[in-house]
Scaffold this active site. Structure first.
Site, short mmCIF file in Angstrom:
data_model
loop_
_atom_site.label_atom_id
_atom_site.label_comp_id
_atom_site.label_asym_id
_atom_site.label_seq_id
_atom_site.Cartn_x
_atom_site.Cartn_y
_atom_site.Cartn_z
N GLU A 155 48.23 40.32 30.85
CA GLU A 155 48.05 41.07 32.10
C GLU A 155 49.33 40.90 32.90
OE1 GLU A 155 45.81 40.38 36.32
OE2 GLU A 155 44.63 39.96 34.51
N ARG A 157 53.19 42.61 40.86
CA ARG A 157 53.71 41.93 42.05
C ARG A 157 55.23 42.05 42.14
NH1 ARG A 157 50.56 36.13 41.35
NH2 ARG A 157 48.49 36.98 40.95
N LYS A 165 36.14 41.20 37.20
CA LYS A 165 36.95 40.01 37.37
C LYS A 165 36.31 39.17 38.47
CE LYS A 165 41.69 38.76 38.79
NZ LYS A 165 43.05 39.30 39.02
#
Length: 212
Positions: free
Chosen positions: A41, A45, A129
């Site tokens: 993943e 950012r 999640k």
């Protein structure tokens, strides 16, 4: 559950990667694959995320590379356009989730509460999640929420490490765990991909130990 999420479940642990340089993407991915974790993943950012996903998708088309920390529909399009096979977000943004569902993109939004979980169910999702996992009550909270929502699987992320991941993986409500201990920033920045491969092998061994 779609095929991509099923395959993530088979991997058991999803390395959560922050890349500041797209040039690190291919050697990192190679280390993870050699270590037995053909999944990543890549978080949105950094400015390098899109190019990093594109590089991994081109070099290793069978690797399950996804985009994390996706906050906008524009980022969704960029990630999928680069080759991401799934979308992960830290929270449940209805606009982002609805967009992914409508487009047919696998999406796993972050939740902490039963209310947010019901919102996810409303979008037809059966995997969420749980973030930030340890700070939000960890495995005890997941088990408590699982009682009335038996159809849901969780992907806990946040505070998961080599010490506590066994407990999470042993729970039948856990699809996979997200973690960054095998892809720490200092290992990537110094190009210590051999250590990343070693840690990935350890993590893959834990999955095999717990799940067979």
């Amino acid at each position: 559950m779609n095929d991509t999420l099923k395959k993530i479940g088979q991997t058991g642990i999803v390395p959560v990667v922050v890349l500041n340089k797209a040039g690190d993407a291919v050697p990192l991915a190679e280390s993870l694959i050699k270590g037995g974790l053909p999944c990543a993943e890549v978080t949105f950012r950094t400015d390098a995320a899109e190019d990093a996903i594109r590089a991994i998708a081109r070099q290793f088309p069978d690797m399950f590379v996804g985009a994390g920390t996706v906050l906008t529909t524009e980022q969704v399009d960029r990630a999928i356009g680069a080759g991401a096979k799934f979308i992960v977000s830290p929270g449940l943004n209805p606009k982002v989730v609805e967009y992914c569902v409508r487009k047919g993109y696998p999406v796993t939004p972050g939740i902490m509460t039963p209310t947010e979980l019901e919102m996810a169910l409303g979008f037809g999702l059966d995997v969420v999640k749980f973030f930030p996992a340890e700070n939000a009550g960890g495995l005890k909270m997941i088990k408590a929420m699982s009682a009335p929502y038996t159809m849901v699987k969780f992907m806990p992320t946040g505070g998961i490490n080599a010490t506590n991941v066994r407990d999470y993986l042993a729970c039948d409500k856990i699809l996979a765990c997200g973690g960054s201990w095998m892809v720490k920033a200092d290992l990537v920045s110094t190009g210590n991909f051999a250590e990343i491969e070693r840690l990935a092998k350890e993590a893959a061994a834990i999955v095999k130990e717990i799940r067979g």
